[in-house]
Design a protein around this motif. Structure first.
Motif, PDB file in Angstrom:
ATOM      1  N   HIS A 164     -21.650   2.858  -2.671  1.00 45.15           N
ATOM      2  CA  HIS A 164     -20.764   3.843  -2.067  1.00 45.15           C
ATOM      3  C   HIS A 164     -21.509   5.145  -1.801  1.00 45.15           C
ATOM      4  O   HIS A 164     -22.453   5.492  -2.485  1.00 45.15           O
ATOM      5  CB  HIS A 164     -19.568   4.081  -2.984  1.00 45.15           C
ATOM      6  N   TYR A 216       0.804  -1.223   0.000  1.00 47.03           N
ATOM      7  CA  TYR A 216       0.000   0.000   0.000  1.00 47.03           C
ATOM      8  C   TYR A 216       0.835   1.270   0.000  1.00 47.03           C
ATOM      9  O   TYR A 216       0.288   2.366   0.185  1.00 47.03           O
ATOM     10  CB  TYR A 216      -1.008  -0.057   1.143  1.00 47.03           C
ATOM     11  N   GLN A 237     -14.047   0.997  -0.287  1.00 50.24           N
ATOM     12  CA  GLN A 237     -14.435   1.161  -1.682  1.00 50.24           C
ATOM     13  C   GLN A 237     -13.338   0.805  -2.666  1.00 50.24           C
ATOM     14  O   GLN A 237     -13.615   0.571  -3.837  1.00 50.24           O
ATOM     15  CB  GLN A 237     -14.873   2.614  -1.925  1.00 50.24           C
ATOM     16  N   THR A 238     -12.095   0.782  -2.220  1.00 49.33           N
ATOM     17  CA  THR A 238     -10.993   0.624  -3.163  1.00 49.33           C
ATOM     18  C   THR A 238      -9.981  -0.395  -2.666  1.00 49.33           C
ATOM     19  O   THR A 238      -9.754  -0.540  -1.472  1.00 49.33           O
ATOM     20  CB  THR A 238     -10.257   1.960  -3.368  1.00 49.33           C
ATOM     21  N   ASP A 239      -9.390  -1.101  -3.596  1.00 51.18           N
ATOM     22  CA  ASP A 239      -8.191  -1.879  -3.340  1.00 51.18           C
ATOM     23  C   ASP A 239      -7.446  -1.967  -4.660  1.00 51.18           C
ATOM     24  O   ASP A 239      -8.054  -1.904  -5.734  1.00 51.18           O
ATOM     25  CB  ASP A 239      -8.512  -3.276  -2.800  1.00 51.18           C
ATOM     26  N   ASN A 240      -6.148  -2.099  -4.570  1.00 50.38           N
ATOM     27  CA  ASN A 240      -5.325  -2.040  -5.763  1.00 50.38           C
ATOM     28  C   ASN A 240      -5.189  -3.406  -6.424  1.00 50.38           C
ATOM     29  O   ASN A 240      -5.478  -4.441  -5.833  1.00 50.38           O
ATOM     30  CB  ASN A 240      -3.933  -1.505  -5.407  1.00 50.38           C
ATOM     31  N   THR A 248      -5.601   3.583  -9.778  1.00 51.72           N
ATOM     32  CA  THR A 248      -6.625   2.806 -10.481  1.00 51.72           C
ATOM     33  C   THR A 248      -6.018   1.782 -11.429  1.00 51.72           C
ATOM     34  O   THR A 248      -6.654   0.774 -11.736  1.00 51.72           O
ATOM     35  CB  THR A 248      -7.548   3.741 -11.279  1.00 51.72           C
ATOM     36  N   GLU A 290     -16.343  -5.360  -4.032  1.00 55.79           N
ATOM     37  CA  GLU A 290     -15.009  -4.826  -3.765  1.00 55.79           C
ATOM     38  C   GLU A 290     -14.016  -5.955  -3.485  1.00 55.79           C
ATOM     39  O   GLU A 290     -14.317  -6.897  -2.762  1.00 55.79           O
ATOM     40  CB  GLU A 290     -15.047  -3.876  -2.554  1.00 55.79           C
ATOM     41  N   TYR A 310     -10.716   1.979   2.922  1.00 56.35           N
ATOM     42  CA  TYR A 310     -10.481   0.746   2.176  1.00 56.35           C
ATOM     43  C   TYR A 310     -11.788   0.054   1.780  1.00 56.35           C
ATOM     44  O   TYR A 310     -11.755  -0.984   1.126  1.00 56.35           O
ATOM     45  CB  TYR A 310      -9.633  -0.217   3.011  1.00 56.35           C
ATOM     46  N   LEU A 342      -3.510   5.410  -3.565  1.00 58.90           N
ATOM     47  CA  LEU A 342      -4.709   5.328  -4.409  1.00 58.90           C
ATOM     48  C   LEU A 342      -4.301   5.346  -5.874  1.00 58.90           C
ATOM     49  O   LEU A 342      -3.885   6.374  -6.409  1.00 58.90           O
ATOM     50  CB  LEU A 342      -5.644   6.501  -4.102  1.00 58.90           C
ATOM     51  N   ARG A 360      -4.192   7.029   1.565  1.00 62.35           N
ATOM     52  CA  ARG A 360      -5.399   6.935   2.377  1.00 62.35           C
ATOM     53  C   ARG A 360      -5.165   7.411   3.808  1.00 62.35           C
ATOM     54  O   ARG A 360      -6.097   7.830   4.483  1.00 62.35           O
ATOM     55  CB  ARG A 360      -5.898   5.487   2.408  1.00 62.35           C
TER      56      ARG A 360
END
Length: 493
Positions: free
Chosen positions: A298, A138, A332-335, A144, A239, A330, A142, A159
Motif C-alpha cells: 500500500h 457497504y 486496500q480494504t474490504d469488510n 475494521t 486483500e 477498495y 470503513l 469511501r
C-alpha cells in the motif's frame, strides 16, 4: 396479490424477475422508458433473453411506466390506483452505482436516497406494508471489526458518495413506522452469472477484466507464447474481495422473500470464501498467458527510474490508474460481514466460489458481448395481446350473464389481465389477474393464436383453465375465441 418490483432492468432485478416468475409470483414492475425503447419493450427484451436460456415461455409482469426518482414514482393516477388495489408487497431494488456526485441534488443521491423516500411515501399512500429493501453491505463504510447484520450506524466513515447515499437511504427504511415488516438485504460486490458469465453491466471486476483484454493481447508473445506486461500494483496480494455471483444473490433473496419467518430482519449476502487480489491476478495471467505483475504494498508507487526504457510499463500503469481510480479506495480494504441471519434461512444454498473457471468464463463472455456493445437478440412484437384485447371490447349491453375471468398469456407479447366476457363478446379488460376466486386461463400466446386462427385447435385452451370444470371451461373458451376470432394476437414480425 402482486409484488411491486423496482430496478427490474438492472442485473439483480432481471434475475429476480426470472426467479420470482418461475416460482409462481405475480409481479408488477416500474420501468423507465429509454431513449430507444418503451418500458414494455425493455421488459420484453429481458424476458425473451430468459426464455431463450430456459427453453420455455414465461408469464409477463404488469409493466408500469415510471421513474423512482420522481414523487409517486412518476406513475399516472390510474397506475397509482392500480398499485393501491393490487400490490401487497414491494421489493425496492432500484439503485445507481455512481461513486461520486457534484452535490446532493444529483446522482447518486437522486436515485438512492430520494428514490427510497419516494418508495416509502408510495407504500404509505398505497397501503403496502410488506417492504423489502435492497441495500448494500457497504453501508458499513470503513470498519475494521466484523460488521453485524443488526448494526447500521457505528460512526463509520465512507469511501464515497455511493456508500453514504445507501447508508442514508437504509436509515430512512429502518425508521418506517407504518409497515408490518421491513426486510433489508445487503449484498456485497455483485458479479455476473458464475455458470454462464452473463452480465448486463461492466462495473467493478469487469472493468479490470476489460482493461486486461485490451492491454495484453496486442503485446507480442515470446518463444513460449507468454506476453511480458510489467505493471506495479498498490496491493500486497492478500486483500480480500467480497465478490458474489448474481444468480446466487437472486436465489438467496427469493428464499428469504418466500420465508415468512425471515420477515423484518436484515441479511448480509456475502461469500463464504472471498477471493484474494493475488488469485484474481494469477487467474487472469493464466488466461492471457502474461507475466510481469508486481505487488508493491500500500502507498504511492515510486516513479520509474527511466521512462524511455520502461515505456510499456509506464503505459500499463497509466491505463490502470486512469480507468480504475474510482475503485482505488477498495484496493486496500474490504469488510468482514456477519451472516447469522442469512445462514439460518438460506445456509443450504452454497455460494459459488469465484475461482479460475469463473474468471475465465467472465472474460470469455465479455469478449463475446463486446463488453456491452453487442446488439441484443430480440424478436420485435408487432401486436401485443393486451392491446388486441382492448381493441375488441364491446361496450354494448349484453343479453347474457357476464363472467369475470383471468387471462395469463405467457411468451412474447403476452400479458396478465382480467376480462369480462359474455356470449355477446368481450366487455372490459383490466390489468392484472383477479385476486378473488375466479377462473383463470393460463396459455401460451402461440396456443391462443392457434386457437383463434382455427377453433379446431381450441382443445389446448379448454384444458388450460384453472378453477373451472369442463363444462364452464368449454363455455368460457367459446366466448373468448368468438370475441377474438378475427384478431391475431401477439404476431411477431
Amino acid at each position: 396479490m402482486y409484488t411491486l418490483l423496482t430496478g427490474a432492468t438492472g442485473l439483480v432485478g432481471r434475475y429476480l424477475v426470472r426467479d420470482l416468475l418461475l416460482n409462481g409470483h405475480e409481479l408488477a414492475v416500474v420501468v423507465r422508458p429509454s431513449r430507444k425503447q418503451s418500458p414494455r419493450d425493455r421488459m420484453e427484451e429481458i424476458l425473451q433473453h430468459w426464455e431463450r436460456e430456459l427453453g420455455r415461455a414465461l408469464p409477463r409482469p404488469v409493466v408500469l411506466s415510471g421513474d423512482i426518482a420522481e414523487p409517486g414514482f412518476g406513475l399516472s393516477p390510474e397506475e397509482t390506483e392500480w398499485v393501491a388495489d393490487n400490490c401487497s408487497s414491494i421489493i425496492h431494488s432500484a439503485a445507481i452505482l455512481e461513486f461520486y456526485g457534484k452535490d446532493r441534488a444529483g446522482e447518486p443521491w437522486r436515485t438512492n436516497l430520494n428514490g427510497t423516500q419516494n418508495m416509502i411515501n408510495l407504500c404509505r399512500e398505497s397501503g403496502i406494508k410488506d417492504i423489502h429493501y435492497v441495500s448494500t453491505a457497504y453501508v458499513a463504510g470503513l470498519q475494521t471489526e466484523p460488521v453485524m447484520e443488526s448494526s447500521l450506524s457505528a460512526g463509520q466513515l465512507f469511501r464515497n458518495d455511493y456508500e453514504e447515499s445507501k447508508f442514508c437511504a437504509e436509515t430512512l427504511v429502518q425508521q418506517i413506522d407504518f409497515a408490518d415488516h421491513v426486510t433489508v438485504y445487503r449484498p456485497a460486490v455483485i458479479s455476473g452469472d458464475s455458470r454462464t458469465g452473463y452480465t448486463n453491466t461492466y462495473h467493478g471486476l469487469y472493468l479490470y477484466l476489460r482493461l486486461m483484454s485490451v492491454m495484453i493481447p496486442p503485446v507480442p508473445a515470446d518463444e513460449n507464447g507468454y506476453r511480458h506486461t510489467p505493471i506495479r500494483l498498490r496491493m500486497t496480494g492478500d486483500e480480500r474481495r467480497n465478490i458474489i455471483p448474481v444468480e446466487w444473490v437472486s436465489a438467496v433473496m427469493c428464499r428469504l422473500f418466500e420465508t415468512p419467518e425471515a420477515r423484518g430482519l436484515t441479511f448480509h449476502i456475502a461469500p463464504d470464501k472471498p477471493i484474494s487480489s493475488r488469485e484474481m491476478i494469477e487467474y487472469c495471467g493464466e488466461y492471457f498467458k502474461s507475466t510481469g505483475v508486481e505487488f508493491h504494498g500500500h502507498g504511492e508507487l515510486p516513479p520509474l527510474a527511466n521512462r524511455a526504457e520502461n515505456e510499456d510499463q509506464w503505459m500499463f500503469e497509466r491505463m490502470v490508474m486512469e480507468n480504475a481510480e474510482t475503485y482505488a479506495p477498495y484496493e486496500q480494504t474490504d469488510n468482514t460481514f456477519d451472516m447469522t441471519n442469512t445462514k439460518k434461512f438460506s445456509g443450504d444454498i452454497p455460494c459459488p466460489e469465484i475461482d479460475k473457471t469463473v474468471i475465465f468464463r467472465y472474460i470469455e463472455y465479455g469478449n463475446e458481448d463486446r463488453w456491452g456493445k453487442r446488439k441484443p437478440d430480440v424478436e420485435r412484437v408487432k401486436n401485443w395481446t393486451e392491446d388486441a384485447l382492448q381493441n375488441h371490447v364491446n361496450t354494448d349491453a349484453s343479453n347474457g350473464r357476464r363472467q369475470m375471468v383471468g387471462l395469463d398469456v405467457y411468451g412474447p407479447g403476452g400479458c396478465q389481465v382480467t376480462l369480462e366476457l359474455s356470449p355477446s363478446g368481450l366487455h372490459s379488460v383490466h390489468r392484472g389477474l383477479p385476486d378473488q376466486d375466479l377462473p383463470v386461463l393460463r396459455v401460451s400466446n402461440a396456443d391462443l393464436e392457434s386457437a383463434i386462427r382455427n377453433q379446431e385447435n381450441a382443445a389446448t385452451v379448454r384444458q388450460a383453465w384453472e378453477g373451472a370444470d369442463s363444462e364452464l371451461a368449454a363455455s368460457l373458451t367459446t366466448m373468448l375465441l368468438s370475441a377474438l376470432e378475427l384478431q391475431t394476437i401477439a404476431v411477431r414480425s
